[in-house]
Design an enzyme around this catalytic site. Sequence first.
Site, mmCIF file in Angstrom:
data_model
loop_
_atom_site.group_PDB
_atom_site.id
_atom_site.type_symbol
_atom_site.label_atom_id
_atom_site.label_comp_id
_atom_site.label_asym_id
_atom_site.label_seq_id
_atom_site.Cartn_x
_atom_site.Cartn_y
_atom_site.Cartn_z
ATOM 1 C CG ASP A 41 -7.178 -4.465 8.141
ATOM 2 O OD1 ASP A 41 -6.530 -4.643 7.636
ATOM 3 O OD2 ASP A 41 -7.899 -3.190 8.149
ATOM 4 C CG HIS B 24 -5.661 -0.978 5.756
ATOM 5 N ND1 HIS B 24 -6.372 -1.900 5.838
ATOM 6 C CD2 HIS B 24 -5.622 -0.894 4.370
ATOM 7 C CE1 HIS B 24 -6.881 -2.415 4.830
ATOM 8 N NE2 HIS B 24 -6.333 -1.635 3.915
ATOM 9 N NE ARG C 39 -3.871 -2.124 2.061
ATOM 10 C CZ ARG C 39 -3.908 -3.399 2.574
ATOM 11 N NH1 ARG C 39 -2.806 -3.768 3.061
ATOM 12 N NH2 ARG C 39 -4.723 -4.303 2.638
ATOM 13 N NE ARG D 260 -10.488 -7.981 4.548
ATOM 14 C CZ ARG D 260 -9.648 -7.214 3.877
ATOM 15 N NH1 ARG D 260 -8.527 -6.489 4.312
ATOM 16 N NH2 ARG D 260 -9.971 -7.047 2.537
HETATM 17 N N1 NAD Z 1 -8.995 1.114 2.539
HETATM 18 C C1 NAD Z 1 -9.081 -0.088 1.898
HETATM 19 O O1 NAD Z 1 -9.176 -1.113 2.774
HETATM 20 C C2 NAD Z 1 -9.163 -0.528 0.539
HETATM 21 C C3 NAD Z 1 -9.699 -1.477 -0.122
HETATM 22 C C4 NAD Z 1 -9.753 -1.706 -1.284
HETATM 23 C C5 NAD Z 1 -9.174 -0.657 -2.152
HETATM 24 N N2 NAD Z 1 -8.655 0.378 -1.639
HETATM 25 C C6 NAD Z 1 -8.142 1.558 -2.449
HETATM 26 O O2 NAD Z 1 -9.117 2.302 -2.989
HETATM 27 C C7 NAD Z 1 -8.655 3.110 -4.134
HETATM 28 C C8 NAD Z 1 -9.890 2.848 -5.532
HETATM 29 O O3 NAD Z 1 -9.548 1.482 -5.803
HETATM 30 P P1 NAD Z 1 -10.431 0.979 -6.939
HETATM 31 O O4 NAD Z 1 -10.556 -0.549 -6.849
HETATM 32 O O5 NAD Z 1 -11.986 1.593 -6.742
HETATM 33 O O6 NAD Z 1 -9.821 1.384 -8.209
HETATM 34 P P2 NAD Z 1 -10.410 1.949 -9.588
HETATM 35 O O7 NAD Z 1 -9.324 2.175 -10.667
HETATM 36 O O8 NAD Z 1 -11.544 0.905 -10.053
HETATM 37 O O9 NAD Z 1 -11.195 3.369 -9.302
HETATM 38 C C9 NAD Z 1 -10.616 4.828 -9.138
HETATM 39 C C10 NAD Z 1 -11.454 5.593 -9.683
HETATM 40 O O10 NAD Z 1 -10.891 6.950 -9.199
HETATM 41 C C11 NAD Z 1 -11.187 7.781 -10.346
HETATM 42 N N3 NAD Z 1 -10.061 8.932 -10.011
HETATM 43 C C12 NAD Z 1 -8.896 8.955 -10.325
HETATM 44 N N4 NAD Z 1 -8.247 10.208 -10.284
HETATM 45 C C13 NAD Z 1 -9.425 10.924 -9.834
HETATM 46 C C14 NAD Z 1 -9.298 12.388 -9.527
HETATM 47 N N5 NAD Z 1 -8.429 13.006 -9.541
HETATM 48 N N6 NAD Z 1 -11.001 12.669 -9.245
HETATM 49 C C15 NAD Z 1 -12.029 12.081 -9.459
HETATM 50 N N7 NAD Z 1 -11.636 10.639 -9.626
HETATM 51 C C16 NAD Z 1 -10.374 10.245 -10.030
HETATM 52 C C17 NAD Z 1 -10.694 6.961 -11.666
HETATM 53 O O11 NAD Z 1 -11.561 7.432 -12.727
HETATM 54 C C18 NAD Z 1 -11.562 5.663 -11.013
HETATM 55 O O12 NAD Z 1 -13.083 5.667 -11.601
HETATM 56 C C19 NAD Z 1 -7.224 2.480 -4.342
HETATM 57 O O13 NAD Z 1 -6.462 3.427 -3.813
HETATM 58 C C20 NAD Z 1 -7.224 1.123 -3.712
HETATM 59 O O14 NAD Z 1 -5.969 0.884 -3.090
HETATM 60 C C21 NAD Z 1 -8.849 0.801 -0.054
#
Ligand code: NAD
Length: 322
Positions: free
Chosen positions: A147, A174, A87, A150
């Site tokens: 977490d 995380h 991450r 989970r």
């Molecule tokens: N916190 C957690 O437990 C957890 C779990 C899973 C994923 N995530 C994180 O969530 C984030 C998103 O993951 P995802 O699978 O949805 O990715 P994804 O690629 O499916 O979606 C990301 C979206 O963000 C949009 N985007 C990018 N830059 C932007 C901006 N400046 N303004 C507006 N929109 C913008 C993109 O167009 C896209 O639609 C990642 O950083 C991922 O690591 C966190």
Amino acid sequence: MSGKVGIIGAGQVGAAGAYLLSQTPGVREIVLVDLDHARARSEASDIAHAAAFGGAAQISAGTYADLAGAAVVVVTAGTSLKPGQTRLDLLAANIHVVSSVLERVLAVAPETVLLFATNPVDVMPAVAVRRFGVPPGRAIGTGCALDSARFRDRLARQLGVAPGSVHANVLGEHGDSEVMHWSGAQIAGMPLTRFAELHGHPLPPEARDAIAQEVRTSAYRIKEGKGVSNFGIGGCIARLARAIVNDEHVVFSVSTFMEELLGVQDTCVSLPHVLGARGASRPFLPPLDELEAAALRHSASVLHDAIRAGLEATAEVGRDER
Ligand SMILES: NC(=O)c1ccc[n+]([C@@H]2O[C@H](COP(=O)([O-])OP(=O)(O)OC[C@H]3O[C@@H](n4cnc5c(N)ncnc54)[C@H](O)[C@@H]3O)[C@@H](O)[C@H]2O)c1
């Protein structure tokens, strides 16, 4: 309370969160904002059609201006973990995205509670506090709330009880340095390990280590099979946003920026907080045994370093763009 929730980023995580929020009591309106407006519009239509079967929330794709009055703005914009990446590897790419999102959100909704899911999720609240002056309680990382769910789910299956009967939290980052809070885990008002013995499912250290490893690597394994991890975090976003929108005062292990924790300055790791309409309370540091305290201190220092790198990256971005 407005019952309005904004979601920035309508990708896998944002769409899963929006879908679950559309079924969440107290949420009346959801606005999806994405650079890719067509994607946001299509997700909003699709979710609205599911909501038409009985959910009450109104869902639309919008612009930043449409976030005015939102009780919560969830930030999921950014790139996600690729195989072999941690991450923290995402730091450089996503710090830029989140900084530009914050500038626009705070211009129209300066009082909103920010809930970050974008990784590294524990760095983003620090960026909001240090670079944008947001009070720490209004910049919350989903952190170890997922977490912890989970962990409770895994323990519940091992011990043959419902997850709601397991009181246990994951603390710290995380990510790879997260800390299972075994010494504070309870079932039926007694220490979890004592309950496990009495219930005929003893948990020796090797079993505890295996459970901890399984919880810690969940996201990696999910992504191996399906390429993304979205429903777990979607459920987490919906639950935390519900606590804020409905001013529930429930306790979750989430991350907020702290000037000091266990001798580590400027860090942001998950600890129990009370969540309500004003965001998160101050963090509560529970009693820890010696190993847990050392592990949490290590986790806090991992985040201290990541935050410093992130803030430097933000400063460089600012300079580049001037
Ligand atoms: N916190 C957690 O437990 C957890 C779990 C899973 C994923 N995530 C994180 O969530 C984030 C998103 O993951 P995802 O699978 O949805 O990715 P994804 O690629 O499916 O979606 C990301 C979206 O963000 C949009 N985007 C990018 N830059 C932007 C901006 N400046 N303004 C507006 N929109 C913008 C993109 O167009 C896209 O639609 C990642 O950083 C991922 O690591 C966190």
